[in-house]
Design a protein around this motif. Structure first.
Motif, PDB file in Angstrom:
ATOM      1  N   LEU A 123       0.856  -1.157  -0.080  1.00  0.00           N
ATOM      2  CA  LEU A 123       0.084  -0.049   0.153  1.00  0.00           C
ATOM      3  C   LEU A 123       1.000   1.107  -0.066  1.00  0.00           C
ATOM      4  CD1 LEU A 123      -2.679  -1.098   2.668  1.00  0.00           C
ATOM      5  CD2 LEU A 123      -3.094  -0.887   0.022  1.00  0.00           C
ATOM      6  N   ALA A 124       1.960   1.315   0.837  1.00  0.00           N
ATOM      7  CA  ALA A 124       2.812   2.259   0.759  1.00  0.00           C
ATOM      8  C   ALA A 124       3.619   2.384  -0.621  1.00  0.00           C
ATOM      9  CB  ALA A 124       3.938   2.143   1.940  1.00  0.00           C
ATOM     10  N   VAL A 125       4.035   1.544  -1.243  1.00  0.00           N
ATOM     11  CA  VAL A 125       4.645   1.760  -2.579  1.00  0.00           C
ATOM     12  C   VAL A 125       3.703   2.281  -3.557  1.00  0.00           C
ATOM     13  CG1 VAL A 125       5.518   0.501  -4.524  1.00  0.00           C
ATOM     14  CG2 VAL A 125       6.221  -0.061  -2.201  1.00  0.00           C
ATOM     15  N   SER A 126       2.132   1.950  -3.589  1.00  0.00           N
ATOM     16  CA  SER A 126       1.224   2.377  -4.509  1.00  0.00           C
ATOM     17  C   SER A 126       0.734   3.686  -3.981  1.00  0.00           C
ATOM     18  CB  SER A 126      -0.124   1.552  -4.179  1.00  0.00           C
ATOM     19  OG  SER A 126      -1.220   2.038  -4.859  1.00  0.00           O
ATOM     20  N   GLY A 127       0.571   4.269  -2.764  1.00  0.00           N
ATOM     21  CA  GLY A 127       0.663   5.533  -2.601  1.00  0.00           C
ATOM     22  C   GLY A 127       1.644   6.325  -3.026  1.00  0.00           C
ATOM     23  N   VAL A 128       2.730   6.145  -2.745  1.00  0.00           N
ATOM     24  CA  VAL A 128       4.252   6.881  -3.119  1.00  0.00           C
ATOM     25  C   VAL A 128       4.082   7.005  -4.507  1.00  0.00           C
ATOM     26  CG1 VAL A 128       6.559   6.909  -3.029  1.00  0.00           C
ATOM     27  CG2 VAL A 128       5.273   6.253  -0.875  1.00  0.00           C
ATOM     28  N   ILE A 129       3.864   5.916  -5.296  1.00  0.00           N
ATOM     29  CA  ILE A 129       3.885   6.392  -6.967  1.00  0.00           C
ATOM     30  C   ILE A 129       2.963   7.249  -7.294  1.00  0.00           C
ATOM     31  CG2 ILE A 129       3.349   4.909  -9.052  1.00  0.00           C
ATOM     32  CD1 ILE A 129       4.533   2.341  -7.731  1.00  0.00           C
ATOM     33  N   TRP A 130       1.702   7.084  -6.787  1.00  0.00           N
ATOM     34  CA  TRP A 130       0.527   8.179  -7.087  1.00  0.00           C
ATOM     35  C   TRP A 130       1.429   9.507  -6.931  1.00  0.00           C
ATOM     36  CZ3 TRP A 130      -4.824   8.656  -8.369  1.00  0.00           C
ATOM     37  CH2 TRP A 130      -5.369   7.499  -9.203  1.00  0.00           C
ATOM     38  N   LEU A 131       1.784   9.749  -5.529  1.00  0.00           N
ATOM     39  CA  LEU A 131       2.406  11.081  -5.362  1.00  0.00           C
ATOM     40  C   LEU A 131       3.444  11.607  -6.141  1.00  0.00           C
ATOM     41  CD1 LEU A 131       2.666  10.789  -1.534  1.00  0.00           C
ATOM     42  CD2 LEU A 131       0.974  12.284  -2.943  1.00  0.00           C
ATOM     43  N   LEU A 132       4.506  10.636  -6.675  1.00  0.00           N
ATOM     44  CA  LEU A 132       5.551  10.737  -7.530  1.00  0.00           C
ATOM     45  C   LEU A 132       4.928  11.243  -8.769  1.00  0.00           C
ATOM     46  CD1 LEU A 132       8.103   8.077  -6.338  1.00  0.00           C
ATOM     47  CD2 LEU A 132       8.153  10.473  -5.739  1.00  0.00           C
ATOM     48  N   LEU A 133       3.882  10.460  -9.161  1.00  0.00           N
ATOM     49  CA  LEU A 133       3.217  10.665 -10.462  1.00  0.00           C
ATOM     50  C   LEU A 133       2.640  12.132 -10.443  1.00  0.00           C
ATOM     51  CD1 LEU A 133       1.351   7.401 -11.554  1.00  0.00           C
ATOM     52  CD2 LEU A 133       3.323   8.577 -12.534  1.00  0.00           C
ATOM     53  N   SER A 134       2.164  12.686  -9.290  1.00  0.00           N
ATOM     54  CA  SER A 134       1.692  14.034  -9.494  1.00  0.00           C
ATOM     55  C   SER A 134       2.722  15.089  -9.659  1.00  0.00           C
ATOM     56  CB  SER A 134       0.955  14.281  -8.169  1.00  0.00           C
ATOM     57  OG  SER A 134       1.931  14.371  -7.035  1.00  0.00           O
ATOM     58  N   VAL A 135       4.104  14.810  -9.249  1.00  0.00           N
ATOM     59  CA  VAL A 135       5.340  15.439  -9.376  1.00  0.00           C
ATOM     60  C   VAL A 135       5.597  15.320 -10.888  1.00  0.00           C
ATOM     61  CG1 VAL A 135       7.712  15.972  -8.688  1.00  0.00           C
ATOM     62  CG2 VAL A 135       6.102  15.377  -7.097  1.00  0.00           C
ATOM     63  N   ALA A 136       5.517  14.243 -11.388  1.00  0.00           N
ATOM     64  CA  ALA A 136       5.921  13.845 -12.822  1.00  0.00           C
ATOM     65  C   ALA A 136       5.009  14.727 -13.932  1.00  0.00           C
ATOM     66  CB  ALA A 136       5.912  12.511 -13.157  1.00  0.00           C
ATOM     67  N   VAL A 137       3.776  14.868 -13.471  1.00  0.00           N
ATOM     68  CA  VAL A 137       2.863  15.495 -14.283  1.00  0.00           C
ATOM     69  C   VAL A 137       3.128  17.021 -14.121  1.00  0.00           C
ATOM     70  CG1 VAL A 137       0.538  16.434 -14.531  1.00  0.00           C
ATOM     71  CG2 VAL A 137       0.977  14.170 -13.875  1.00  0.00           C
ATOM     72  N   SER A 138       3.398  17.516 -13.139  1.00  0.00           N
ATOM     73  CA  SER A 138       3.690  19.079 -12.994  1.00  0.00           C
ATOM     74  C   SER A 138       5.085  19.258 -13.805  1.00  0.00           C
ATOM     75  CB  SER A 138       3.936  19.417 -11.757  1.00  0.00           C
ATOM     76  OG  SER A 138       5.187  18.754 -10.977  1.00  0.00           O
ATOM     77  N   ARG A 139       5.845  18.502 -14.244  1.00  0.00           N
ATOM     78  CA  ARG A 139       7.030  18.643 -14.795  1.00  0.00           C
ATOM     79  C   ARG A 139       6.884  18.230 -16.475  1.00  0.00           C
ATOM     80  NH1 ARG A 139      11.224  20.018 -11.617  1.00  0.00           N
ATOM     81  NH2 ARG A 139      10.835  19.806  -9.237  1.00  0.00           N
TER      82      ARG A 139
END
Length: 424
Positions: free
Chosen positions: A396-412
Motif C-alpha cells: 500500500l505504501a508503494v502504491s500511494g508513493v507512486i501516485w504522489l510521484l506521478l503528481s510531481v511528474a505531471v507538473s514537470r
C-alpha cells in the motif's frame, strides 16, 4: 517534432453554423447504459453458470481472465474501424453482434451447455465486442456535444458506469435467481438490441470525416495502426504523457486493488457485509468524482486537476495503512476513487480535444490499450510481493508513493505546458 495544438479554452463557443441537438447525446448515453446493464448481467451470469457446471474455481477464474485479453489484442483494430467507418454504424453493428452472440449463448445453455469449452469460446467472442466498440463510442462524443460540454458528457458516462457497477450485479443475481441462466442471457441479448435501436434513432449523421474514409481506400489496416501510433508516440507529447500517466496510475493502484479481498479478509477479518461496505464506498467515490469533474473543468484546465487528483489519490492510499474498520477503510477508498474519477475524465476530455478527428479512434484506442496493459502486470507483481514480503502495508505504501510521484511528474511533463497554453 511538431508543436502540439493547445486544447480549446474552456467555454469556447461551438464553431459557427454547427448545431448539437441535445437528444442525440441523450440517446447515445441511454444506449450505452442499456448495453452496460447487459455487460454486467453476463459478467455475473456466466461465471455463476460455469461454477455451477464445473464446481471449479480455476474454470471460473479463467472466464474472468478472458474479459481482459481482447483489450490487449483488439483495441488498436477498434480504433481503425472507428476512423474508417461511420461511428454511429459501428456502434449499431457492435450492439447487434453482441446481441447475436448472447442469443447463441442462451440457446447453447438451453441445449445443455455441452461441451463446456464452447461457453469459453462464446464468452471470448462476446468480450471481443467491447474493445472494438469503445473507440467508436469515445470518438463520436465530440461530434454530438459542444466543446464546452464535453467534460460533462464524459463525466455522465463515468457516473453511469460506476452506478451500474453497483446495481448491475444485483440485477443480474435477481434475474438468475428468479428466471434461470438461459433467461438471464436472453435478457442480456435484449439489452444490446435495445441499445442498437436507440443509436439508430440518433439519425443519419456521419461521425467521421469523408477524407478519413478516402485516405483509407487501398491502404492496409496495419498502415492505419502505424499512423495512429506515430501520432501518439511521436507527434503529440501531451497526449502521450496523458496515456503514460493512465498506464502508470493503473499499475500503481492495482498493486492495492488486486489483493484487496485478501487484504480485507486476512489482515482485517472483515465479514462479506463489511467487504461490501468498502466496495460500495468505492463506487460512491467514483460517482462523486465524476459529478465534480464537469464543474471543475469549467473553471480549471485539465493539467492542474490531474496533478491534484494524483496527489489526493496517493494520500488516500497512504491513509489505508493506519485505517481500521470498514468505514475508515471505505472512506479512504472513497476519496481515492473520487480522485481517480477526476483524473480519468480530465485525461479523456483532453485527448478528445487535442487529437485530430480523423485519428481520434486509433489514438484513443491505443491509449486505452496502454492503460489496460498495466493491470495484469500489476496483479502479478502485487501477488509476488505479498508472497515474498507477507506485508500488504508495504505494498500500500508503494502504491500511494507512486501516485504522489506521478503528481510531481505531471507538473514537470508536457501536460504542464498544455495547461499554460490552455489557460492563456
Amino acid at each position: 517534432m511538431r508543436e502540439e495544438t493547445p486544447a480549446r479554452p474552456v467555454g469556447q463557443p461551438a464553431p459557427e453554423g454547427k448545431t448539437y441537438p441535445v437528444h442525440r447525446y441523450w440517446l447515445l448515453l441511454a444506449a450505452y447504459l442499456t448495453s452496460s446493464v447487459g455487460n454486467w448481467m453476463y459478467r455475473l451470469t456466466l461465471p455463476l453458470l460455469v461454477l455451477h457446471l464445473t464446481d471449479s474455481a480455476l474454470a471460473t477464474g479463467g472466464l474472468y481472465a478472458l474479459e481482459y485479453l481482447p483489450y490487449l489484442l483488439l483495441a488498436m483494430f477498434g480504433g481503425v474501424i472507428a476512423d474508417r467507418f461511420d461511428r454511429r454504424r459501428v456502434l449499431i453493428a457492435g450492439d447487434l453482434a453482441a446481441g447475436v452472440i448472447a442469443c447463441a449463448l442462451a440457446l447453447f445453455v438451453m441445449a445443455g451447455a455441452q461441451p463446456i469449452w464452447l461457453i469459453f469460446v462464446l464468452t471470448f467472442l462476446l468480450a471481443c465486442v467491447d474493445p472494438l466498440y469503445q473507440p467508436a463510442f469515445q470518438s463520436i462524443l465530440p461530434a454530438l456535444v459542444p466543446p464546452e460540454r464535453l467534460a460533462t458528457a464524459n463525466a455522465r458516462v463515468h457516473m453511469g458506469d460506476w452506478t451500474l457497477s453497483a446495481v448491475g450485479p444485483v440485477i443480474g443475481a435477481a434475474v438468475v435467481t428468479a428466471l434461470g441462466y438461459q433467461t438471464a442471457i436472453f435478457l442480456d441479448a435484449g439489452t444490446f438490441l435495445v441499445s442498437a435501436l436507440l443509436i439508430l434513432l440518433i439519425g443519419r449523421r456521419s461521425a467521421v470525416p469523408a477524407v478519413s474514409r478516402a485516405v483509407a481506400v487501398g491502404r492496409s489496416v496495419f498502415a492505419d495502426i502505424r499512423e495512429g501510433l506515430r501520432y501518439l508516440f511521436r507527434e503529440n507529447r501531451i497526449v502521450l504523457s496523458s496515456a503514460l500517466l493512465s498506464m502508470a496510475g493503473n499499475f500503481a493502484i492495482w498493486l492495492a486493488l488486486a489483493n484487496l479481498i485478501f487484504y480485507l479478509t486476512e489482515y482485517h477479518r472483515f465479514t462479506p457485509t463489511e467487504i461490501g461496505v468498502v466496495y460500495g464506498m468505492q463506487g460512491v467515490g467514483a460517482v462523486l468524482g465524476a459529478a465534480l469533474v464537469g464543474r471543475l473543468l469549467r473553471r480549471f484546465p485539465p493539467g492542474p486537476l490531474m496533478i491534484w487528483a494524483m496527489a489526493v489519490g496517493g494520500l488516500a492510499v497512504l491513509c489505508l495503512i493506519p485505517a481500521r474498520g470498514p468505514v475508515a477503510i471505505g472512506a479512504a477508498w472513497l476519496v481515492q476513487f473520487a480522485a481517480a474519477g477526476v483524473l480519468g475524465v480530465s485525461a479523456l476530455t483532453l485527448r478528445q480535444r487535442l487529437i485530430p478527428e480523423r485519428l481520434l479512434g486509433r489514438v484513443l484506442g491505443s491509449a486505452r490499450m496502454l492503460g489496460f496493459a498495466s493491470i495484469p502486470l500489476a496483479s502479478i507483481v502485487t501477488g509476488a510481493l505479498e508472497y515474498a514480503l507477507h506485508d500488504m502495508y508495504v505494498i500500500l505504501a508503494v502504491s500511494g508513493v507512486i501516485w504522489l510521484l506521478l503528481s510531481v511528474a505531471v507538473s514537470r511533463s508536457p501536460l504542464r505546458r498544455a495547461v499554460l497554453e490552455s489557460a492563456a
